[in-house]
Write a protein that holds these residues in place. Sequence first.
Motif, mmCIF file in Angstrom:
data_model
loop_
_atom_site.group_PDB
_atom_site.id
_atom_site.type_symbol
_atom_site.label_atom_id
_atom_site.label_comp_id
_atom_site.label_asym_id
_atom_site.label_seq_id
_atom_site.Cartn_x
_atom_site.Cartn_y
_atom_site.Cartn_z
ATOM 1 N N VAL A 4 -5.716 1.545 16.826
ATOM 2 C CA VAL A 4 -4.479 1.500 15.623
ATOM 3 C C VAL A 4 -3.742 0.350 16.387
ATOM 4 O O VAL A 4 -3.204 0.299 17.510
ATOM 5 N N THR A 5 -3.583 -0.720 15.466
ATOM 6 C CA THR A 5 -2.942 -2.056 15.705
ATOM 7 C C THR A 5 -1.620 -2.011 14.820
ATOM 8 O O THR A 5 -1.313 -1.009 14.014
ATOM 9 N N ASP A 7 -1.122 -4.249 12.463
ATOM 10 C CA ASP A 7 -1.516 -4.184 11.134
ATOM 11 C C ASP A 7 -1.833 -2.810 10.289
ATOM 12 O O ASP A 7 -1.540 -2.527 9.258
ATOM 13 N N THR A 8 -2.597 -1.974 11.354
ATOM 14 C CA THR A 8 -2.840 -0.612 10.717
ATOM 15 C C THR A 8 -1.386 0.201 10.225
ATOM 16 O O THR A 8 -1.424 0.722 9.406
ATOM 17 N N ALA A 12 -0.298 1.627 6.787
ATOM 18 C CA ALA A 12 -0.119 2.853 6.618
ATOM 19 C C ALA A 12 1.353 2.959 6.161
ATOM 20 O O ALA A 12 1.540 3.923 5.261
ATOM 21 N N ARG A 133 -5.680 -6.646 -1.446
ATOM 22 C CA ARG A 133 -6.276 -6.513 -0.070
ATOM 23 C C ARG A 133 -7.840 -6.474 -0.022
ATOM 24 O O ARG A 133 -8.381 -6.786 1.195
#
Length: 134
Positions: A4-5, A7-8, A12, A133
Amino acid sequence: MLPVTVDTVRLALHILGATVWVGGQITMLYLLPTVRGLDEAAPAVVARRFNQIAWGGYALLVATGVWHLLVIDVGDRTTAYHVTLGVKLLVVALSGIGVAVHIVGRSKVALAIGGALGFLAAVAALVLGVVLRG
């Protein structure tokens, strides 16, 4: 487990904002006939309560959208990407403006046009976000 970054998390949060803003409008459209049957004042009461969370979703969308623009390298993007991004920014603004007109409108015409513009522009922004995206 996949990582989980940052960016994630950003994506989200952006999706969460869209869920509240667009999904909330869809829910309100569906519930409106039932709410109208409860009491003459019920639609306005429900709408005011909904606005408290809906505008938070819109603000989250705008904030995470700006965050995204700050971290991506737009210089490496195609002209088509930039045009799509520009159109998305326009429809995001139109969505907010349409909903604001719907909130302050007193005539049936203002309510209808503002609501329709706010909703259709929100859906357009959602679709364009998916296009961007990839």
